[in-house]
Design a protein around this motif. Structure first.
Motif, mmCIF file in Angstrom:
data_model
loop_
_atom_site.group_PDB
_atom_site.id
_atom_site.type_symbol
_atom_site.label_atom_id
_atom_site.label_comp_id
_atom_site.label_asym_id
_atom_site.label_seq_id
_atom_site.Cartn_x
_atom_site.Cartn_y
_atom_site.Cartn_z
ATOM 1 N N ALA A 33 16.084 -20.371 -36.465
ATOM 2 C CA ALA A 33 17.284 -21.012 -35.912
ATOM 3 C C ALA A 33 18.439 -20.033 -35.876
ATOM 4 O O ALA A 33 18.696 -19.329 -36.861
ATOM 5 N N ASP A 34 19.126 -19.991 -34.755
ATOM 6 C CA ASP A 34 20.280 -19.105 -34.611
ATOM 7 C C ASP A 34 21.274 -19.798 -33.677
ATOM 8 O O ASP A 34 20.877 -20.572 -32.808
ATOM 9 N N VAL A 35 22.567 -19.503 -33.863
ATOM 10 C CA VAL A 35 23.559 -20.132 -32.981
ATOM 11 C C VAL A 35 23.473 -19.566 -31.560
ATOM 12 O O VAL A 35 23.900 -20.218 -30.611
ATOM 13 N N PRO A 89 25.490 -13.433 -40.964
ATOM 14 C CA PRO A 89 26.328 -12.295 -41.367
ATOM 15 C C PRO A 89 26.910 -12.419 -42.785
ATOM 16 O O PRO A 89 27.140 -13.524 -43.297
ATOM 17 N N GLU A 90 27.169 -11.256 -43.364
ATOM 18 C CA GLU A 90 27.586 -11.155 -44.769
ATOM 19 C C GLU A 90 29.056 -11.561 -44.950
ATOM 20 O O GLU A 90 29.917 -10.724 -45.247
ATOM 21 N N GLN A 91 29.375 -12.847 -44.712
ATOM 22 C CA GLN A 91 30.752 -13.331 -44.909
ATOM 23 C C GLN A 91 30.678 -14.565 -45.793
ATOM 24 O O GLN A 91 29.996 -15.545 -45.431
ATOM 25 N N LEU A 94 31.606 -18.120 -44.245
ATOM 26 C CA LEU A 94 30.644 -18.544 -43.221
ATOM 27 C C LEU A 94 29.347 -18.998 -43.898
ATOM 28 O O LEU A 94 28.810 -20.080 -43.625
ATOM 29 N N LYS A 95 28.861 -18.194 -44.824
ATOM 30 C CA LYS A 95 27.602 -18.550 -45.498
ATOM 31 C C LYS A 95 27.780 -19.858 -46.277
ATOM 32 O O LYS A 95 26.909 -20.737 -46.225
ATOM 33 N N GLN A 96 28.905 -19.990 -46.974
ATOM 34 C CA GLN A 96 29.133 -21.219 -47.762
ATOM 35 C C GLN A 96 29.088 -22.454 -46.865
ATOM 36 O O GLN A 96 28.459 -23.448 -47.187
HETATM 37 N N1 LIG Z 1 20.413 -5.164 -42.369
HETATM 38 C C1 LIG Z 1 19.964 -4.878 -43.576
HETATM 39 O O1 LIG Z 1 19.488 -3.773 -43.849
HETATM 40 C C2 LIG Z 1 19.981 -5.940 -44.651
HETATM 41 C C3 LIG Z 1 19.129 -5.786 -45.757
HETATM 42 C C4 LIG Z 1 19.063 -6.799 -46.707
HETATM 43 C C5 LIG Z 1 19.865 -7.924 -46.588
HETATM 44 N N2 LIG Z 1 20.709 -8.044 -45.518
HETATM 45 C C6 LIG Z 1 21.520 -9.262 -45.422
HETATM 46 O O2 LIG Z 1 20.936 -10.143 -44.470
HETATM 47 C C7 LIG Z 1 21.933 -10.912 -43.804
HETATM 48 C C8 LIG Z 1 21.774 -10.728 -42.297
HETATM 49 O O3 LIG Z 1 21.906 -9.362 -41.971
HETATM 50 P P1 LIG Z 1 21.371 -8.774 -40.581
HETATM 51 O O4 LIG Z 1 21.437 -7.305 -40.724
HETATM 52 O O5 LIG Z 1 20.107 -9.419 -40.189
HETATM 53 O O6 LIG Z 1 22.540 -9.270 -39.576
HETATM 54 P P2 LIG Z 1 22.485 -9.438 -37.990
HETATM 55 O O7 LIG Z 1 23.882 -9.323 -37.520
HETATM 56 O O8 LIG Z 1 21.437 -8.567 -37.401
HETATM 57 O O9 LIG Z 1 21.999 -10.965 -37.781
HETATM 58 C C9 LIG Z 1 22.785 -12.081 -38.101
HETATM 59 C C10 LIG Z 1 22.340 -13.237 -37.203
HETATM 60 O O10 LIG Z 1 22.990 -14.413 -37.639
HETATM 61 C C11 LIG Z 1 23.351 -15.167 -36.494
HETATM 62 N N3 LIG Z 1 24.415 -16.097 -36.833
HETATM 63 C C12 LIG Z 1 25.742 -15.852 -36.936
HETATM 64 N N4 LIG Z 1 26.382 -16.980 -37.314
HETATM 65 C C13 LIG Z 1 25.436 -17.926 -37.469
HETATM 66 C C14 LIG Z 1 25.471 -19.292 -37.842
HETATM 67 N N5 LIG Z 1 26.608 -19.892 -38.144
HETATM 68 N N6 LIG Z 1 24.310 -19.968 -37.886
HETATM 69 C C15 LIG Z 1 23.141 -19.365 -37.568
HETATM 70 N N7 LIG Z 1 23.055 -18.081 -37.191
HETATM 71 C C16 LIG Z 1 24.200 -17.382 -37.158
HETATM 72 C C17 LIG Z 1 23.740 -14.138 -35.469
HETATM 73 O O11 LIG Z 1 23.667 -14.678 -34.148
HETATM 74 C C18 LIG Z 1 22.706 -13.048 -35.731
HETATM 75 O O12 LIG Z 1 21.554 -13.256 -34.933
HETATM 76 C C19 LIG Z 1 23.267 -10.425 -44.372
HETATM 77 O O13 LIG Z 1 23.644 -11.289 -45.407
HETATM 78 C C20 LIG Z 1 22.939 -9.051 -44.932
HETATM 79 O O14 LIG Z 1 23.791 -8.681 -45.993
HETATM 80 C C21 LIG Z 1 20.769 -7.089 -44.537
#
Ligand SMILES: NC(=O)c1ccc[n+]([C@@H]2O[C@H](COP(=O)([O-])OP(=O)(O)OC[C@H]3O[C@@H](n4cnc5c(N)ncnc54)[C@H](O)[C@@H]3O)[C@@H](O)[C@H]2O)c1
Length: 501
Positions: A33-35, A89-91, A94-96
């Motif tokens: 699921a993604d927005v 995303p790492e915010q 938003l995550k909460q």
């Molecule tokens: N990239 C890395 O190497 C890595 C490694 C380990 C953990 N993480 C963690 O994983 C998480 C995601 O990182 P990423 O690199 O995949 O980011 P990314 O930006 O590639 O993907 C984030 C996705 O979330 C979607 N999104 C945004 N808001 C949303 C919402 N409200 N509901 C559903 N989907 C939503 C976006 O459309 C996007 O597809 C972060 O918390 C990051 O810290 C990342």
């Protein structure tokens, strides 16, 4: 916690895509699921890209691949899955918000985990319904190849949720590392960031380029880290008295100190140096090309480590062991109606890399599949790891393969195994490989196995319990007509060119 058959993903970017590829490969269905609706194409592409390397990771018999579906309805996803992994995303806010929303739709026995790289679980679970089922499960990129996942509970997390999550991650080939105490950055990112901070200082101070700093790792410590980590390696560096001597010798330098705790200011100049340096290292290769190279060597390294049963190789070995056991117990039990017509010993899909230049399964893979089928049959009668550890095994002494219809890439196939003969030291098997779609015969394999005492390196009597179970199968199948390929030898008929010459 429920048994996980369907994994829900919240956010389908780099990390969501990696989770999808891993879970599907180990037979779990995924609802992503993604927005953003356009992420459907992206995640399907990411799964397809991962397939090549993942399919080379192990030749153990895998369950049937899971199916992937995509939705923009996050709450709908939450209502139909057994486990949710959040990767947005790492915010923090938003995550909460998203976690709180989704927790109102997911049944209370559905564990919800976050991939956060550094946020604290107690903060993330604050507004959730049933927060006890929430934890951080932090993976590493590429999630489909790296087994590490850090599990961190928050103030309200239950032990049951952490244990359930650990079981699920182990089932999909991972190494869950339980972090005892929540801290920002968990364990691995704390360590990675300390190293990265030093890199930024050294580049900023003009001491070294990004390429030189990578050389300082890849030709030295990097090779040691993959199997022993920093602490065990330093224990070795201390000579006979190990870590104690190491600390005495190098303790004073820790006080000097060699390193800096504060990261340097990320000025435009520093950013340019980092970007130019890494572009020079990439030497014109695209990100995709470099990813393929990385994936290929990550597979190869894990296979080498498997031989030493160490680190990620030990994880891979344990997964393979389980897959072989599941395959054996999935094989129909060696009595009754099924075994009277042969035992369905192996169900697989022809892997793309098994295909030769003619577009069909290549010669050597038939022996591999028949080997797996033998393994499944033997495990079902008690020839398992414990049996082998006791110094007994069955060695192949003869094989004969015949070929029928073609099997192409991704074709589902199965093996039916017949036991043609057994005595105190020998087992005579006949395998028939069929296509699932039309049951057509793809190949047959006739094999003789000899029971050996592995330490003496000599033929030896098999255990009576194993012998009795094999005999039971033989008796159940004794009424079947002999397979037409049985006992066939390779040779030209008398009217062939060989005779005429
Ligand atoms: N990239 C890395 O190497 C890595 C490694 C380990 C953990 N993480 C963690 O994983 C998480 C995601 O990182 P990423 O690199 O995949 O980011 P990314 O930006 O590639 O993907 C984030 C996705 O979330 C979607 N999104 C945004 N808001 C949303 C919402 N409200 N509901 C559903 N989907 C939503 C976006 O459309 C996007 O597809 C972060 O918390 C990051 O810290 C990342």
């Amino acid at each position: 916690m429920r048994r996980v058959k369907t994994l829900g993903l919240l956010g389908t970017g780099v990390i969501g895509g990696g989770w999808a590829a891993r879970a599907l490969h180990f037979g779990i269905d995924v609802v992503a699921a993604d927005v953003k609706p356009e992420m459907e194409g992206w995640i399907r592409g990411a799964v397809a890209n991962a397939e090549g390397a993942l399919s080379r990771l192990t030749f153990a018999p895998l369950p049937r691949k899971g199916t992937l579906s995509f939705t923009t309805d996050l709450n709908g996803m939450a209502r139909q899955v057994d486990f949710i992994q959040e990767n947005i995303p790492e915010q923090l806010e938003l995550k909460q918000r998203v976690l709180a929303d989704v927790s109102r739709h997911a049944p209370a026995d559905v564990v919800i985990a976050s991939s956060t790289s550094g946020l604290m679980p107690s903060d993330l679970q604050r507004h959730m319904q049933a927060p006890e089922r929430f934890l951080v499960a932090h993976p590493f990129n590429p999630v489909y190849l790296l087994p590490l996942v850090e599990l961190v509970g928050g103030a309200k997390t239950s032990d049951a949720a952490v244990e359930g999550a650990a079981r699920f991650f182990t089932a999909i080939g991972m190494h869950p590392l339980r972090v005892r105490k929540e801290i920002p950055g968990h364990l691995t990112d704390r360590l990675q960031e300390a190293l990265w901070r030093e890199i930024l200082h050294l580049v900023n101070d003009g001491v070294a380029t990004t390429g030189e700093l990578d050389e300082s790792i890849i030709y030295g410590p990097g090779l040691r880290w993959a199997a022993m980590g920093t602490n065990l390696i330093y224990h070795l560096a201390g000579g006979e008295t190990g870590m104690r001597h190491m600390l005495r010798q190098f303790g004073p330098c820790l006080k000097w100190p060699w390193t800096k705790l504060e990261a340097p200011e990320l000025t435009e100049g520093l950013i340019d140096r980092m970007v130019e340096g890494t572009q020079e290292q990439a030497a014109g290769r695209s990100i995709r090309e470099l990813e393929r190279l990385r994936d290929d060597y990550l597979v190869a390294i894990q296979q080498v480590l498997k031989q030493f049963n160490i680190g990620a190789g030990a994880t891979l070995r344990a997964v393979e062991q389980r897959l072989y056991e599941e395959n054996a117990s999935g094989a129909q039990v060696a009595t009754g109606a099924e075994s009277a017509s042969g035992l369905r010993s192996c169900e697989i899909v022809v892997r793309p890399e098994w295909i030769d230049y003619n577009g069909h399964m290549t010669d050597s893979r038939y022996l591999q599949v028949f080997g797996d089928a033998t393994d499944a049959l033997l495990r079902s009668v008690g020839v398992d790891d414990a049996y082998r550890r006791s110094g007994k095994a069955l060695y192949t002494v003869e094989s004969h393969v015949t070929h029928g219809v073609e099997a192409k890439a991704l074709e589902p196939v199965y093996v039916v195994t017949r036991l043609l003969g057994v005595d105190d030291k020998r087992v005579h098997l006949f395998h028939a490989l069929h296509r699932r779609r039309d049951d057509a015969l793809v190949a047959t394999g006739e094999q003789m196995y000899l029971h050996v005492d592995t330490s003496a390196g000599k033929a030896a009597l098999m255990d009576s319990a194993v012998r009795e179970k094999l005999e039971k199968i033989r008796v159940a199948q004794a009424g079947l007509a002999p397979p037409p390929q049985q006992g066939r030898a390779v040779g030209m008929p008398p009217s062939s060119g060989a005779q005429r010459r």
